[in-house]
Design an enzyme around this catalytic site. Structure first.
Site, PDB file in Angstrom:
ATOM      1  N   ASN A  63      31.100  41.355  34.772  1.00  9.99           N
ATOM      2  CA  ASN A  63      30.798  42.858  35.287  1.00  9.99           C
ATOM      3  C   ASN A  63      31.568  43.703  34.345  1.00  9.99           C
ATOM      4  O   ASN A  63      32.649  43.665  33.706  1.00  9.99           O
ATOM      5  CB  ASN A  63      31.084  43.016  36.757  1.00  9.99           C
ATOM      6  CG  ASN A  63      32.470  43.812  36.845  1.00  9.99           C
ATOM      7  OD1 ASN A  63      32.585  45.100  36.673  1.00  9.99           O
ATOM      8  ND2 ASN A  63      33.560  43.047  37.179  1.00  9.99           N
ATOM      9  N   CYS A  98      42.242  46.983  34.041  1.00 10.46           N
ATOM     10  CA  CYS A  98      40.606  46.717  33.986  1.00 10.46           C
ATOM     11  C   CYS A  98      40.018  46.515  32.497  1.00 10.46           C
ATOM     12  O   CYS A  98      40.286  47.359  31.556  1.00 10.46           O
ATOM     13  CB  CYS A  98      39.822  48.193  34.484  1.00 10.46           C
ATOM     14  SG  CYS A  98      38.082  47.920  34.205  1.00 10.46           S
ATOM     15  N   THR A 108      39.915  40.694  36.544  1.00  9.85           N
ATOM     16  CA  THR A 108      39.129  39.735  35.939  1.00  9.85           C
ATOM     17  C   THR A 108      39.560  39.178  34.680  1.00  9.85           C
ATOM     18  O   THR A 108      40.290  40.090  33.909  1.00  9.85           O
ATOM     19  CB  THR A 108      37.623  40.501  35.780  1.00  9.85           C
ATOM     20  OG1 THR A 108      37.890  41.758  35.080  1.00  9.85           O
ATOM     21  CG2 THR A 108      37.058  40.624  37.184  1.00  9.85           C
ATOM     22  N   GLY A 142      35.074  35.321  40.441  1.00 13.39           N
ATOM     23  CA  GLY A 142      34.480  34.412  41.215  1.00 13.39           C
ATOM     24  C   GLY A 142      35.172  32.996  41.078  1.00 13.39           C
ATOM     25  O   GLY A 142      36.248  32.879  40.316  1.00 13.39           O
ATOM     26  N   GLY A 144      38.492  34.273  42.957  1.00 13.85           N
ATOM     27  CA  GLY A 144      37.480  33.295  43.150  1.00 13.85           C
ATOM     28  C   GLY A 144      37.512  32.843  44.664  1.00 13.85           C
ATOM     29  O   GLY A 144      37.254  31.589  44.984  1.00 13.85           O
TER      30      GLY A 144
HETATM   31  C1  LIG Z   1      31.891  44.475  40.443  1.00 17.60           C
HETATM   32  C2  LIG Z   1      33.280  44.266  40.508  1.00 17.60           C
HETATM   33  C3  LIG Z   1      34.052  45.267  40.465  1.00 17.60           C
HETATM   34  C4  LIG Z   1      35.326  45.622  40.312  1.00 17.60           C
HETATM   35  N1  LIG Z   1      36.194  46.570  40.335  1.00 17.60           N
HETATM   36  C5  LIG Z   1      37.492  46.714  40.418  1.00 17.60           C
HETATM   37  C6  LIG Z   1      38.282  47.890  40.328  1.00 17.60           C
HETATM   38  O1  LIG Z   1      37.640  49.208  40.441  1.00 17.60           O
HETATM   39  N2  LIG Z   1      39.565  48.016  40.549  1.00 17.60           N
HETATM   40  C7  LIG Z   1      40.130  46.845  40.384  1.00 17.60           C
HETATM   41  O2  LIG Z   1      41.614  47.047  40.285  1.00 17.60           O
HETATM   42  N3  LIG Z   1      39.701  45.572  40.146  1.00 17.60           N
HETATM   43  C8  LIG Z   1      38.287  45.786  40.263  1.00 17.60           C
HETATM   44  N4  LIG Z   1      37.608  44.579  40.215  1.00 17.60           N
HETATM   45  C9  LIG Z   1      38.440  43.192  40.203  1.00 17.60           C
HETATM   46  C10 LIG Z   1      38.576  42.482  41.598  1.00 17.60           C
HETATM   47  O3  LIG Z   1      39.226  43.418  42.466  1.00 17.60           O
HETATM   48  C11 LIG Z   1      39.245  41.017  41.300  1.00 17.60           C
HETATM   49  O4  LIG Z   1      40.619  41.408  41.146  1.00 17.60           O
HETATM   50  C12 LIG Z   1      38.830  40.074  40.718  1.00 17.60           C
HETATM   51  O5  LIG Z   1      37.166  40.134  40.903  1.00 17.60           O
HETATM   52  C13 LIG Z   1      38.956  38.554  41.137  1.00 17.60           C
HETATM   53  O6  LIG Z   1      38.585  38.261  42.261  1.00 17.60           O
HETATM   54  P1  LIG Z   1      37.376  37.606  42.549  1.00 17.60           P
HETATM   55  O7  LIG Z   1      37.128  36.466  41.776  1.00 17.60           O
HETATM   56  O8  LIG Z   1      37.430  37.167  44.100  1.00 17.60           O
HETATM   57  O9  LIG Z   1      36.251  38.604  42.644  1.00 17.60           O
HETATM   58  C14 LIG Z   1      36.360  44.489  40.279  1.00 17.60           C
HETATM   59  C15 LIG Z   1      35.488  43.264  40.492  1.00 17.60           C
HETATM   60  C16 LIG Z   1      34.129  43.250  40.398  1.00 17.60           C
HETATM   61  C17 LIG Z   1      33.583  41.745  40.376  1.00 17.60           C
END
Ligand SMILES: Cc1cc2nc3c(=O)[nH]c(=O)nc-3n(C[C@H](O)[C@H](O)[C@H](O)COP(=O)(O)O)c2cc1C
Length: 312
Positions: A77, A138, A201, A225, A252
């Site tokens: 993303n 970010c 990410t 993910g 993930g």
């Molecule tokens: C679409 C999207 C938007 C995100 N926006 C933010 C954000 O605004 N601030 C932040 O600290 N992390 C943001 N993240 C990161 C997530 O909070 C998380 O740290 C990361 O996606 C790993 O977890 P996951 O694999 O379960 O998604 C975002 C992730 C995704 C996929």
């Protein structure tokens, strides 16, 4: 007739950075909006907490589309931190969340140190905010964000400045896009943070070979993910061994077992992110999955599992 003795409900409560959570399952910032978007699918009262989409001083439109691309076991993303700004958050989003018995953690970011500090100042003392998560990681904005989180001195400087302006529990959200994440965790601790969130990410890219163009308008994006889970678990484990701060683990998580990997590695709580896009009730399924494993293993208190991975 003898009464059947029901097993006592497990104690799932945890304390993260001074924030009491009824259970360790939170929503990862940016994947659950401001809670309202998901309220028709699940009872927000059942969550340990909601970490809201990142908030900045002024509204931000984000990056042009395409901003999302699905990858094997994950997604890229480059939303570009679209958000309505701190005033709209406080006036229109927070009042909805305040109605629920769940901890609200506000994720903040800025394009300069001054902006981070201003947002933190605005949130200090506001009723219904349990803590602040500072996004220094970010990968999808040109200035700010990861520029702070991948430089040790900038990490320390930024977090110390924010610390001075708020009495709220402060949680630093660390970037995985560094060589040694434990150094950044230590810098956050030295700056006075009360907790850590990891991981954000991983910087990635996908290319359309026929058009010979990047799949995302921003060219690169953040990978999330299940594909990143082993990296995230490894980083939580490394940090937990070295830095005595409570950790919110994420990256993930789809099932209760995924969440327990993070808890055994040393996280006190977990956040569910990308899984919310596949299944809006993912958080509650993670929670019941944790309870099932605890019951199966005869564990009555989740705190007995934190950091309990043993050496092979
Ligand atoms: C679409 C999207 C938007 C995100 N926006 C933010 C954000 O605004 N601030 C932040 O600290 N992390 C943001 N993240 C990161 C997530 O909070 C998380 O740290 C990361 O996606 C790993 O977890 P996951 O694999 O379960 O998604 C975002 C992730 C995704 C996929």
């Amino acid at each position: 007739m003898t009464k059947m003795k029901l097993p006592a409900r497990p104690d799932l409560s945890v304390n993260i950075a001074g924030i009491k959570l009824k259970n360790p399952v939170l929503t990862a910032s940016g994947t659950f909006g401001y809670g309202e978007e998901f309220a028709e699918f699940l009872d927000l009262n059942k969550l340990g907490g909601v970490i809201v989409k990142g908030i900045s001083l002024k509204p931000i439109k984000g990056n042009p589309p395409p901003r999302i691309w699905e990858t094997p076991s994950g997604m890229l993303n480059a939303i570009g931190l679209e958000n309505p700004g701190v005033d709209v958050f406080l006036g229109e989003k927070l009042p909805f969340l305040r109605k629920f018995d769940t901890a609200v953690i506000v994720n903040i970011f800025g394009f300069s140190l001054e902006e981070y500090v201003c947002v933190a100042e605005r949130l200090d003392g506001v009723q219904g905010i349990a803590g602040i998560e500072v996004n220094i990681s970010c990968p999808n904005v040109k200035a700010g964000g990861m520029a702070f989180g991948t430089d040790l001195r900038a990490t320390y400087g930024l977090l110390s400045a924010v610390r001075k302006k708020t009495r709220l529990p402060l949680i630093a959200k660390l970037s995985p896009n560094v060589t040694d994440v434990t150094e950044f965790a230590s810098a956050a601790r030295d700056a006075g943070c009360d907790g850590l969130s990891l991981i954000n990410t991983l910087l990635g890219m996908a290319i359309d070979v026929r058009c010979r163009r990047p799949r995302l308008a921003n060219c690169t994006g953040g990978l999330s993910g299940p594909a990143i889970r082993p990296v995230a678990v490894r980083m939580v484990w490394q940090v937990a061994k070295k830095v005595p701060l409570p950790i919110i683990g994420m990256g993930g998580i789809v099932t209760g077992e995924d969440a327990l990997e993070f808890i055994l590695a040393g996280a006190s709580a977990v956040a569910v992110g990308t899984a919310n896009f596949m299944n809006p009730r993912a958080t509650l399924e993670v929670l019941s999955g944790i309870e099932n494993v605890m019951a199966e293993q005869g564990v009555g208190n989740i705190k007995d599992l934190i950091g309990r991975v043993s050496a092979v």
